[in-house]
Structures are given as structure tokens and as C-alpha cells.
Design an enzyme around this catalytic site. Structure first.
Site, PDB file in Angstrom:
ATOM      1  N   ASP A 144      10.299   3.629  -5.857  1.00 35.21           N
ATOM      2  CA  ASP A 144       8.894   3.316  -5.617  1.00 35.21           C
ATOM      3  C   ASP A 144       8.117   4.518  -6.157  1.00 35.21           C
ATOM      4  OD1 ASP A 144       6.304   3.071  -4.621  1.00 35.21           O
ATOM      5  OD2 ASP A 144       6.975   1.987  -2.830  1.00 35.21           O
ATOM      6  N   TYR A 201       8.469   3.277   2.230  1.00 38.91           N
ATOM      7  CA  TYR A 201       7.248   2.566   2.653  1.00 38.91           C
ATOM      8  C   TYR A 201       7.635   1.528   3.706  1.00 38.91           C
ATOM      9  CZ  TYR A 201       3.125  -0.496   1.837  1.00 38.91           C
ATOM     10  OH  TYR A 201       2.002  -1.264   1.946  1.00 38.91           O
ATOM     11  N   LYS A 211      -2.969   1.157  -6.014  1.00 37.64           N
ATOM     12  CA  LYS A 211      -3.310   2.541  -5.702  1.00 37.64           C
ATOM     13  C   LYS A 211      -3.960   3.228  -6.917  1.00 37.64           C
ATOM     14  CE  LYS A 211      -1.537   1.494  -1.779  1.00 37.64           C
ATOM     15  NZ  LYS A 211      -0.156   1.691  -1.375  1.00 37.64           N
ATOM     16  N   ARG A 231       0.839 -19.132 -15.702  1.00 38.09           N
ATOM     17  CA  ARG A 231       1.684 -18.311 -14.832  1.00 38.09           C
ATOM     18  C   ARG A 231       2.638 -17.440 -15.632  1.00 38.09           C
ATOM     19  NH1 ARG A 231       4.664 -22.193 -12.067  1.00 38.09           N
ATOM     20  NH2 ARG A 231       6.432 -21.710 -13.394  1.00 38.09           N
TER      21      ARG A 231
HETATM   22  C1  LIG Z   1       0.654   0.622  -0.767  1.00 40.08           C
HETATM   23  C2  LIG Z   1       2.058   0.844  -1.124  1.00 40.08           C
HETATM   24  C3  LIG Z   1       2.865  -0.210  -1.515  1.00 40.08           C
HETATM   25  C4  LIG Z   1       2.415  -1.656  -1.464  1.00 40.08           C
HETATM   26  O1  LIG Z   1       1.364  -1.955  -2.279  1.00 40.08           O
HETATM   27  P1  LIG Z   1       0.414  -3.212  -1.977  1.00 40.08           P
HETATM   28  O2  LIG Z   1      -0.296  -3.434  -3.249  1.00 40.08           O
HETATM   29  O3  LIG Z   1      -0.465  -2.771  -0.839  1.00 40.08           O
HETATM   30  O4  LIG Z   1       1.301  -4.352  -1.591  1.00 40.08           O
HETATM   31  C5  LIG Z   1       4.153   0.081  -1.896  1.00 40.08           C
HETATM   32  N1  LIG Z   1       4.622   1.335  -1.898  1.00 40.08           N
HETATM   33  C6  LIG Z   1       3.880   2.369  -1.521  1.00 40.08           C
HETATM   34  C7  LIG Z   1       4.458   3.737  -1.537  1.00 40.08           C
HETATM   35  C8  LIG Z   1       2.575   2.167  -1.104  1.00 40.08           C
HETATM   36  O5  LIG Z   1       1.853   3.207  -0.685  1.00 40.08           O
END
Ligand SMILES: *Cc1c(COP(=O)(O)O)cnc(C)c1O
Length: 393
Positions: A183, A111, A208, A58
Site C-alpha cells: 500500500d 490500513y 489522497k 466499463r
Molecule cells: C485512505 C486509505 C486507503 C483507502 O482509500 P479510499 O479511497 O478511502 O478507499 C487505503 N490505504 C491507505 C493507507 C489509506 O490511507
């Protein structure tokens, strides 16, 4: 040959190819995928002292460290930790720096699940979230209270794509002794060097663009040096670690990030420019498009734009809108984005925003432009408009 190392002398693309490669062994280009919990110690004494680099699955493996190092390179920060999703990266980063009684400012364009975390768990812990207009820039200083600890920015904003004046916000916060977290999923460090722009914390859904193939769930938090210990503490206390296969997919993805992003950018700009000329479309929110909202700030601060943008239709029936979206051939209807494939998702910000007002009546659609040839995508969208005209009145 030497193993590639990183140096400020190299250009960003080169650095992304080289980053973290020192964790590969036996001459292989890539590091092993360590499926690991137990790590053995040679003696009782070594076990008592935890006297070795790896002590427990971990707490890190060479696979994880390779990707952490590569993400630190991408974001330009000091230290990175991996998380099992983008959302857990955000929640962990916030928990790392906040405590009961604190106040934080969060952009209204954040988000939506981040908002749910703030309104849910943070609120139950006695941490107060105040949402602000994403376009308020350095004026955010007016909202600072004695208990304000953190400003959360996301630029461009989720769905509605507002570009924030991040350097001005971060500077105002720094002057007041307040941290800024971003973010940075849309641009990644490749197109928005968040730490250099003044942010203390950069959070990313590697799910993403870094993953890039819609086949992994992964997140990362990158911080400046003074915050490294706090991040590690929260990450460790919460017991978070990313799975080895997804970590490896992140590592594989980051090697081709620059070429994929360049193609997403080029194709998305073509499709967005074409959509803007359509009479059925009321507005196109793509900050990389000249004349579009936020373009000037984007041009000043960003090195590129990715494949995600939004459009608003002129008011039309739901039947017409569905006729457009339902039968597109190349655009799947589904959440997430950043993969090789194009996507379309309807959205409605009036359902949950609290600090700003959405002034459009027509339906809104978020598009992700994948790696298909943009001419095929445009032809596909053209058939959507034909279906709207034909039946969906
Ligand atoms: C998809 C997304 C997240 C979260 O990511 P996950 O891997 O789906 O938890 C956070 N911020 C933004 C802007 C996103 O588009």
C-alpha cells in the site's frame, strides 16, 4: 509542436507532466472527460470481433487510459488499472492473486479496512491471513509456509508510521516464489519507487495525494508485467471502473503532485520538529525527522516524506486532549488526508492490532499537514496547548 512523450531521459517531475498526454485530442492540453457506457461499432463483424480499441465504457475510455498511463509512470510498473476507491484497489489486487487455501502475511500496521477485508471476505473464502510485526524485515521468511502466496506491506504503517524494510521483505518473498504487494499511498511512487524496491504490486488510494483536493474517491493498482493479465481479469470480473469525473480529477491532480508533495514535506517536517520540543508531547512518529523511529530506513529507501505523521501526548485527561483538538482553526477532524487542508484524527491501535503491542498510555493523534503556511499551523497548535493548560485538566 509534438505531443509530449515520456522517456527515461527525463526527470521524474517532467515525466509526471507528460504522462498520458497522448490521449488528448484536437490540440487540447487535456483529454476529454468521457461519460460513456455504449461504444458503437461500424458493422456486425466489428462487433463480433470486438475489433476496436474501445468497446464498452466499463472497459476503458481515453480519460481512464490517460490516468492509468500516468500512474504507471509514477509507480514505475508495467500496467495500471483504476478502481473506484483506494480500498477497492486493495481488495481487487488481493483477489487477483489469491485463491481458497492460500495463506498471506499482512503487516500489523496495515490500513484498518484492509484488515477488515482480510478477516471478513478473505476468511470466508478460506484464505488465511497472518499478521506480522512490521519491523521484522527479512526475518519474515520464518513465517513462510507452503501455502503462502502473498506478503502485504505498508510503509510507513497506518497511524503508527513504522517504516518497513521493504527491499529485504520483497527479496525474501521473491526467493520463496511469494508475491509482495504494497500500500504505497503515503509516499506514492514519487517518494517510494515500490516496484523498483522489489514489490510486484503497488496499490494506492488516489483519493489522497494524487487527487490532492479532498474531492474525489479513486484507487489504482500497478503491477509488473507477469501480473498484468491477472489484474485485468480480476478487475473485469468484478466489474470495477472509476467514474469519469473522479478519473479526471486524478489526472488533474497528478500534474501538480511533485510541487504539492514538496510543500507537504517541508511544512510537515517543520511542524513535527516543533511538536517534538513540546513538553506535552511524549513521541513524534515522522520517519523523515532525524532521530525519529524508522528514520534510517526511510533515509535509505525513500526520496521524500509526505504530510502525514502521528504524535502521542503524555498521559492527560480526555477533557484536556479534546480541548486541544476541538477548537483548532486550521485542522479539521476527519478521515482521509492528502488534500490541501490540514487534518487531525485521534487513534488507538490497541483496539485492533494483534501482532504488536502499543506501549503508550497517552492519547494519540494523526496529523495531516496541508498547504497552509506552517507558521499559521504552529500558532494554531500553540493555542491548543494553551487551552489544555487553561481548562482541560
Ligand atoms: C485512505 C486509505 C486507503 C483507502 O482509500 P479510499 O479511497 O478511502 O478507499 C487505503 N490505504 C491507505 C493507507 C489509506 O490511507
Amino acid at each position: 509542436m509534438q505531443k509530449p512523450t515520456n522517456s527515461q531521459r527525463f526527470k521524474p517531475e517532467t515525466r509526471l507532466v507528460a504522462a498520458g498526454r497522448r490521449f488528448a485530442e484536437h490540440g487540447f492540453v487535456n483529454p476529454a472527460v468521457y461519460h460513456a457506457s455504449t461504444v458503437l461499432f461500424p458493422t456486425v463483424e466489428a462487433c463480433r470481433k470486438r475489433d476496436q480499441e474501445y468497446t464498452y465504457g466499463r472497459r476503458g475510455t481515453p480519460t481512464a487510459h490517460a490516468l492509468e498511463e500516468a500512474i504507471t509512470e509514477l509507480e514505475g510498473g508495467h500496467h495500471t488499472r483504476l478502481m473506484p476507491s483506494g480500498l477497492s484497489a486493495i481488495s481487487t489486487a488481493l483477489l487477483a492473486v489469491l485463491k481458497t487455501g492460500d495463506h498471506l502475511l499482512v503487516t500489523d500496521s496495515v490500513y484498518r479496512p484492509t484488515r477488515e477485508f482480510c478477516d471478513g471476505m478473505l476468511s470466508r473464502m478460506g484464505i488465511e491471513t497472518e499478521y506480522y510485526d512490521p519491523l521484522m524485515g527479512g526475518g519474515i521468511a520464518e513465517r513462510f509456509r507452503s501455502k503462502t502466496r502473498l506478503v502485504v506491506v505498508e510503509s510507513p504503517g497506518s497511524q503508527t508510521m513504522e517504516v518497513q524494510d521493504v527491499p529485504a521483505i520483497a527479496e525474501a518473498a521473491r526467493k520463496a516464489g511469494i508475491l509482495t504487494a504494497i500500500d504505497n499511498t503515503w509516499a506514492t511512487g514519487a517518494y517510494f519507487p515500490a516496484i523498483a524496491a522489489g514489490c510486484d504490486i503497488s496499490m494506492q488510494a488516489l483519493t489522497k495525494y494524487v487527487g490532492g483536493h479532498s474531492d474525489a474517491m479513486l484507487g489504482a493498482v500497478t503491477v509488473t508485467e507477469p501480473l498484468a493479465e491477472r489484474l485485468d481479469k480480476a478487475w473485469n470480473e468484478l466489474g470495477l471502473c472509476a467514474g469519469p469525473d473522479d478519473t479526471y480529477l486524478g489526472l488533474r491532480g497528478i500534474r501538480s503532485l511533485s510541487v504539492r508533495l514538496a510543500r507537504h514535506m517541508e511544512s510537515a517536517l517543520k511542524v513535527a520538529a516543533w511538536l517534538r520540543e513540546r513538553e506535552e508531547i511524549e513521541a513524534v512518529f515522522h520517519p523523515g525527522l532525524p532521530g525519529a523511529p524508522g528514520h534510517d530506513l526511510w533515509k535509505r529507501d525513500f526520496k521524500g516524506s509526505s504530510g502525514l505523521f502521528s504524535i502521542v501526548f503524555k498521559p492527560c485527561s480526555d477533557k484536556a486532549f479534546s480541548a486541544f483538538v476541538d477548537d483548532l482553526e486550521h485542522f479539521g477532524i476527519g478521515f482521509s488526508w492528502g488534500g490541501f487542508e490540514s487534518l487531525a484524527v485521534p487513534f488507538n491501535p490497541t483496539a485492533y492490532r494483534t501482532a504488536t503491542r502499543w506501549r503508550f498510555e497517552g492519547p494519540a493523534l494523526r496529523l495531516h499537514i496541508g498547504l497552509e503556511n506552517p507558521e499559521d499551523l504552529i500558532a494554531d497548535l500553540e493555542t491548543g496547548f494553551e487551552r489544555m493548560r487553561a481548562g482541560g485538566k
